[in-house]
Design a protein around this motif. Structure first.
Motif, short mmCIF file in Angstrom:
data_model
loop_
_atom_site.label_atom_id
_atom_site.label_comp_id
_atom_site.label_asym_id
_atom_site.label_seq_id
_atom_site.Cartn_x
_atom_site.Cartn_y
_atom_site.Cartn_z
N SER A 74 0.81 -1.23 0.00
CA SER A 74 0.00 0.00 0.00
C SER A 74 0.83 1.27 0.00
CB SER A 74 -0.90 0.01 1.24
OG SER A 74 -0.12 0.14 2.41
N GLY A 75 2.09 1.15 0.43
CA GLY A 75 2.91 2.35 0.58
C GLY A 75 2.65 3.08 1.88
N ILE A 76 1.76 2.57 2.70
CA ILE A 76 1.45 3.17 4.00
C ILE A 76 2.27 2.47 5.07
CG2 ILE A 76 -0.36 3.59 5.72
CD1 ILE A 76 -2.38 3.56 3.42
N GLU A 77 3.03 3.23 5.82
CA GLU A 77 3.80 2.64 6.91
C GLU A 77 2.87 2.24 8.05
OE1 GLU A 77 7.06 4.93 8.28
OE2 GLU A 77 7.92 5.22 6.28
N ILE A 78 3.18 1.12 8.70
CA ILE A 78 2.33 0.61 9.77
C ILE A 78 3.18 0.22 10.97
CG2 ILE A 78 0.53 -0.26 8.22
CD1 ILE A 78 1.76 -3.08 8.63
N LYS A 79 2.53 0.20 12.11
CA LYS A 79 3.06 -0.43 13.31
C LYS A 79 2.04 -1.43 13.80
CE LYS A 79 6.12 3.21 15.05
NZ LYS A 79 6.45 4.07 16.21
N THR A 80 2.51 -2.53 14.34
CA THR A 80 1.60 -3.56 14.84
C THR A 80 1.97 -3.93 16.26
OG1 THR A 80 2.97 -5.25 13.77
CG2 THR A 80 0.99 -4.55 12.60
N TYR A 81 0.96 -4.28 17.03
CA TYR A 81 1.14 -4.65 18.43
C TYR A 81 0.26 -5.85 18.73
CZ TYR A 81 2.46 0.33 18.46
OH TYR A 81 3.00 1.56 18.18
N VAL A 82 0.78 -6.75 19.55
CA VAL A 82 -0.02 -7.86 20.06
C VAL A 82 0.11 -7.84 21.58
CG1 VAL A 82 -0.35 -10.36 20.16
CG2 VAL A 82 0.27 -9.26 17.99
N SER A 83 -1.01 -7.82 22.25
CA SER A 83 -1.00 -7.70 23.71
C SER A 83 -2.15 -8.47 24.31
CB SER A 83 -1.12 -6.22 24.10
OG SER A 83 -1.38 -6.07 25.48
N LYS A 84 -1.91 -9.06 25.46
CA LYS A 84 -3.00 -9.62 26.24
C LYS A 84 -3.80 -8.48 26.85
CE LYS A 84 -4.23 -13.03 29.69
NZ LYS A 84 -3.85 -13.81 30.89
N VAL A 85 -5.10 -8.67 27.03
CA VAL A 85 -5.90 -7.72 27.80
C VAL A 85 -5.61 -7.99 29.26
CG1 VAL A 85 -8.21 -6.89 28.34
CG2 VAL A 85 -7.67 -7.67 26.00
N PRO A 86 -4.92 -7.07 29.95
CA PRO A 86 -4.38 -7.37 31.28
C PRO A 86 -5.38 -7.07 32.40
CG PRO A 86 -3.63 -5.22 30.60
CD PRO A 86 -4.51 -5.74 29.48
N GLU A 87 -5.16 -7.72 33.53
CA GLU A 87 -5.96 -7.42 34.71
C GLU A 87 -5.59 -6.08 35.31
OE1 GLU A 87 -5.73 -10.52 37.57
OE2 GLU A 87 -6.40 -12.09 36.19
N GLN A 88 -4.33 -5.70 35.20
CA GLN A 88 -3.84 -4.48 35.83
C GLN A 88 -3.64 -3.38 34.80
OE1 GLN A 88 0.04 -4.77 37.67
NE2 GLN A 88 -0.44 -3.21 39.19
N GLY A 89 -3.96 -2.15 35.21
CA GLY A 89 -3.71 -1.01 34.36
C GLY A 89 -2.49 -0.27 34.85
N ALA A 90 -2.68 0.99 35.25
CA ALA A 90 -1.56 1.82 35.71
C ALA A 90 -0.91 1.22 36.94
CB ALA A 90 -2.07 3.23 36.01
N ARG A 91 0.40 1.42 37.04
CA ARG A 91 1.13 0.83 38.16
C ARG A 91 2.46 1.55 38.35
NH1 ARG A 91 0.89 -2.41 33.73
NH2 ARG A 91 2.82 -3.22 32.83
N VAL A 92 2.99 1.43 39.56
CA VAL A 92 4.33 1.96 39.86
C VAL A 92 5.35 0.97 39.34
CG1 VAL A 92 5.96 2.50 41.72
CG2 VAL A 92 3.60 3.30 41.85
N ILE A 93 6.42 1.48 38.76
CA ILE A 93 7.50 0.63 38.24
C ILE A 93 8.80 1.05 38.91
CG2 ILE A 93 6.41 0.13 36.03
CD1 ILE A 93 8.04 2.41 34.81
N GLU A 94 9.70 0.10 39.03
CA GLU A 94 11.01 0.39 39.63
C GLU A 94 11.96 0.98 38.60
OE1 GLU A 94 11.85 0.20 42.79
OE2 GLU A 94 9.81 -0.41 43.30
N GLN A 95 11.96 0.40 37.42
CA GLN A 95 12.84 0.83 36.33
C GLN A 95 12.00 1.17 35.10
OE1 GLN A 95 16.09 1.29 36.76
NE2 GLN A 95 16.06 0.47 38.84
N PRO A 96 12.48 2.06 34.24
CA PRO A 96 11.77 2.33 33.00
C PRO A 96 11.56 1.04 32.21
CG PRO A 96 13.53 3.93 33.33
CD PRO A 96 13.71 2.88 34.38
N ILE A 97 10.38 0.88 31.65
CA ILE A 97 10.06 -0.35 30.91
C ILE A 97 9.79 -0.09 29.44
CG2 ILE A 97 9.15 -1.49 32.95
CD1 ILE A 97 6.35 -0.93 31.96
N LEU A 98 9.76 1.15 29.03
CA LEU A 98 9.41 1.44 27.66
C LEU A 98 10.51 1.03 26.71
CD1 LEU A 98 7.70 4.93 27.98
CD2 LEU A 98 6.63 2.68 27.79
N GLN A 99 10.11 0.30 25.68
CA GLN A 99 11.01 -0.10 24.62
C GLN A 99 10.27 0.07 23.30
OE1 GLN A 99 12.42 -4.05 25.28
NE2 GLN A 99 13.50 -3.53 27.17
#
Length: 320
Positions: free
Chosen positions: A291-316
């Protein structure tokens, strides 16, 4: 925790509307998401000292959703000391996956921790909604509520606000494809008709009730039969290139259902297993291959927990 320590909170992306649940239903993802770091400051006022992961966002606390949320909480509590905030964006803006909601939810959660947890997580929804008001002009909850609470969340009413957490009564996995085009929420709303035929309305109510029952009974067949939007998807889908083909590909690959995530342009599909969700991902990607359209895809479980405190950065970064 000392005054010099940051509290780091993570809040995930979300899917709102979920086909038949326009403006009243949403669910959380495990990722992508945003992080907000917060710590107490002896100086009055709120300062946003760092924004990572994306350009173009204002560091003015009156113009950034995290500052708006934090100020609302401080004002409500009558607190005069200040806060230092940092925003680490891990998800795209304007994707239909609740980007501003993830920032707002993470801010509410982090600030609440710094202040000694004066609010329950459910009570934080109303403060996170102020971030949505700043971002879109409407203080809606169908993204911030699941981002804070996790799982599926029903917004029964706004006057007064009545948020109903449904949790994750069954295992569900979400595949999202994000075609990287600009689609403003205001445009996606402007094309909607102000009145609906009674016949379509009845079908829509039946689908929403069926989806709720399917979730609570663990009936995947009923979930799949109910994941249909009789009213809004036919109008909004014309704004998303290859939507019809992508939906057909997802269903042919075994998805329970498929629809527009929020206002789009992202498209989501729900599956009963992680393996099925990966197969659906490949099928959805294939529709955009030439198509010429750039895409991003994600696969994730629907989790029991939402927002939370983290010890270390987790974003990748998540690869397309």
């Amino acid at each position: 925790m000392t005054n010099n320590e940051f509290v780091k909170a993570y809040a995930p992306a979300t899917v709102a509307n979920v086909c038949c649940g326009f403006d009243v239903l949403g669910f959380a993802l495990d990722y992508p998401g945003d992080e907000v770091w917060a710590r107490r400051s002896n100086a009055p006022g709120i300062r946003i000292t760092d924004i990572k992961g994306i350009g173009g966002l204002s560091a003015d606390p009156a113009e950034n959703v995290i500052g708006v949320v934090a100020q609302k909480m401080l004002t409500e509590l009558g607190i005069t000391h200040g806060l230092e905030l940092q925003l680490h964006k891990g998800m795209p803006v304007g994707s239909g996956m609740g980007s501003s909601a993830a920032s707002s939810a993470a801010a509410a959660f982090a600030v609440n921790e710094v202040l000694g947890k004066p609010f329950t997580t459910e009570e934080l929804v109303v403060y996170a909604m102020e971030g949505e008001r700043k971002a879109s002009g409407s203080a809606h909850a169908d993204n911030v509520a699941p981002s804070l609470l996790g799982g599926f969340v029903l917004i029964r009413d706004y006057d007064p606000l009545d948020v109903v957490p449904l949790g994750t009564p069954v295992d569900l996995y979400c595949t999202i494809i994000y075609p990287q085009i600009e689609l403003k929420t205001s445009l996606a709303r402007s094309i909607l008709k102000k009145e609906i035929p009674m016949k379509k309305g009845i079908r829509q109510w039946g689908n929403l009730a069926g989806l709720m029952a399917g979730l609570l009974k663990g009936d995947y067949g009923l979930i799949g039969r109910s994941l249909h939007d009789e009213i809004f998807e036919p109008e909004r889908s014309i704004l998303i290139p290859l939507f019809k083909q992508t939906k057909e590909a997802a269903l042919s690959a075994g998805a329970l259902g498929c629809g527009i995530s929020g206002s789009g342009p992202s498209i989501f599909a729900l599956s009963a297993t992680a393996e099925q969700a990966e197969e659906v991902k490949l099928a959805m990607q294939q529709t955009y291959a030439e198509s010429g359209i750039e895409i991003k895809t994600y696969v994730s479980k629907v989790p029991e927990q939402g927002a939370r405190v983290i010890e270390q950065p987790i974003l990748q970064p998540v690869q397309a």
